[in-house]
Enzyme design. Structure first.
Site: not given
Ligand SMILES: O=P(O)(O)O[C@H]1O[C@H](CO)[C@@H](O)[C@H](O)[C@H]1O
Ligand SMILES: O=P(O)(O)O[C@H]1O[C@H](CO)[C@@H](O)[C@H](O)[C@H]1O
Lengths: 348, 348
Positions: B49, B52, B115, B153, B161, B164, B166, B168, B316
């Site tokens: 990791c 770590c 971790h 995240n 990714s 651990h 964390h 940002q 949508y």
């Molecule tokens: O209507 P569906 O295909 O079941 O659902 C999908 O499309 C919708 C419209 O973009 C979204 O609101 C849902 O979150 C998505 O899972």
């Molecule tokens: O920086 P990381 O953790 O590798 O990446 C993650 O966070 C970033 C910031 O929200 C995003 O831009 C990336 O798409 C996501 O995978």
């Protein structure tokens, strides 16, 4: 090093939002989630698929034995018309708790009776039928609602709950947030230039060429300068069309052929059924003047580095603004190089 | 039937965007993608990791044997300072191709040497150290940049990714799209009411009570009236704090305790490590007057119906506006009922 190889921001003139572009970031290691590539080929008919011809749907309605497209009202639509009673059409008098009733209709559009065929695998004739089905439903719904959203979620990764090729149409009176933004940005540009924003924009893209993916007499597909998703594209009508219902038969056919080419190129980037959400933006039908509008579609595909590694629009993107690693120009070059013969056909 | 059981829209006063609420839609069948619930419990130390203590990172830097938090500059940051040369700081003169150079710094903040420990599993003392680490870094970066985004995240489903624990910090001079919107909405409200928007808002939520999840002397967590994600919450400072760097020691401790309670309730909704993106919104440091600002954090968790079924913000939502099935009030009731003893501890 060109100015676009440094980290920079680009502005989306249709929404006013910015995107952060970090081209140097393509090489970081990846230990996170990878999505499963669906390599299985689907059968043409599945007996428990609620969209296949002749099958039963959730509420025990039986699908007809349809031959090309098939449209029905969504059994679990987010919008319906059961509530058009005046007492629910309320708006709060406290601006911090603003709400309003929303009525509308949600339809499902099956693109083909064949369970296994996605857009690039349909013939131009079959796709023309999809386009004219969209148009017919647009026109019908436009007699009841001012805003009609035609869209498709493709692939499980995009929340598509049914592999059978289909899209949706959600129609309602109110202008949704995205339409409201695009309307005011386009109106503002038109007031200053007396030409629609997207008309000027595609002229400049044609002159430059570096971001154009495909085009014909009536339509053009580009990776927009302000693209947020890795392989995002924008499909724009080259003539003065403002609403989907205004497409004529010839334009329907050339649109079908452009959609076939664009989605074929998509599938060929990673030799997989390329997931995306796509949707059409039309002028609301209740504008006093819609001269500033130009009919267009957005394709937002999430894949970034392979059939299994997608871009996550998370933390920073949700809290600040979209961020991308490969530049719009690099993405365009990849799509330009992709073959126009579908990989499945090429393998045969 | 109450007015909120019908389909309606609610307006987010911080951004001006709307969300479509369709409470009747909770019962539709689901055949789409489900995410894998990670039930495995992680070890406290993992030898490959990169976060770590004592391990090597990508560029052969060795992490110290840190005891509580540990901060380093992201080896693959989306923003860096190598490009602060005047010739790259250009802006296009064509409004359809607007861009600008962006400089900044991206840091990674490890929350714990362990971790396996996520936020709710850290003690209030350990979490207080996370809060004061955020504050220290905010203050340091604020000497160089006007906008400092502190975020996390959590979970693979949110593009994280590294398991651990964390977060940002991305810092830069420009105000990102979300900050620009929140700034102008809050300024506009302040000009009309002479009180910060979020000050008035939390007063009303406290009086109503139905959407409040937890609170103490200095902080409150609510499911905002305009929540878009199923279990979205908003954490707001109850006093006049405008930037993260202004939090005092006592407020840091009460914030730690509120974060522990909120994230514990989250984990207990589906007895899983609840994924989310969370982030702090502070006033830009270069405003002439920031009286209209109130420090707050957004939690955007994607889970909808179980540890494995998430809400997809796709078609949508991308083309029109966010849509939700369960109402903010129902989500709040579920979070209110969730235990404040973490399910892992309860199982012991
Ligand atoms: O209507 P569906 O295909 O079941 O659902 C999908 O499309 C919708 C419209 O973009 C979204 O609101 C849902 O979150 C998505 O899972
Ligand atoms: O920086 P990381 O953790 O590798 O990446 C993650 O966070 C970033 C910031 O929200 C995003 O831009 C990336 O798409 C996501 O995978």
């Amino acid at each position: 090093m060109s100015q676009f190889e440094y980290t920079h921001r680009r502005k989306n003139p249709l929404t006013g939002d910015w995107v952060l572009v970090s081209p140097h970031r393509n090489n970081r290691p990846w230990l996170g989630a990878t999505e499963q590539a669906s390599t299985e080929s689907l059968p043409s008919y599945v007996d428990d698929c609620p969209l296949c011809p002749g099958n039963n749907r959730a509420n025990d309605t039986k699908n007809p034995d349809y031959q090309d497209t098939f449209v029905f009202v969504n059994d679990f639509g987010a919008l319906n018309q059961q509530q058009q009673t005046s007492d629910t059409n309320v708006t709060s008098d406290d601006e911090l708790f603003t709400f309003e009733a929303a009525n509308g209709e949600c339809r499902v559009v099956c693109f083909s009776p064949d369970h296994s065929k996605t857009m690039p695998e349909l013939s131009v004739d079959e796709l023309t039928k999809v386009v004219t089905t969209w148009r017919e439903n647009y026109q019908e719904l436009a007699s009841k609602f001012a805003n009609i959203h035609i869209f498709e979620n493709k692939g499980e990764i995009m929340g598509c709950s049914q592999p059978h090729p289909h899209g949706q149409i959600w129609a309602h009176q109110h202008a949704s947030s995205e339409i409201a933004k695009e309307n005011s940005q386009q109106a503002d540009y038109y007031a200053r230039h007396q030409t629609p924003l997207l008309a000027n924009y595609i002229d400049k893209e044609v002159a430059d060429g570096s971001r154009v993916i495909c085009s014909n007499e009536h339509w053009i597909a580009v990776v927009p300068f302000w693209a947020a998703w890795p392989f995002e594209t924008l499909v724009v009508a080259r003539e003065d069309i403002r609403q989907f219902g205004q497409i004529n038969d010839q334009q329907a056919q050339t649109l079908a052929s452009l959609l076939k080419e664009l989605t074929t190129r998509y599938d060929n980037v990673f030799n997989c059924s390329f997931p995306y959400s796509m949707g059409w933006h039309s002028a609301p039908t209740n504008l006093a003047d819609d001269s500033h509008w130009r009919l267009h579609a957005h394709f937002y595909p999430p894949l970034l580095r392979s059939a299994t590694v997608k871009k996550h629009m998370v933390g920073y993107e949700m809290m600040a603004e979209s961020q991308r690693d490969l530049s719009a120009e690099t993405a365009a070059a990849i799509l330009q190089k992709a073959s126009t013969t579908h990989y499945k056909q090429a393998q045969q």
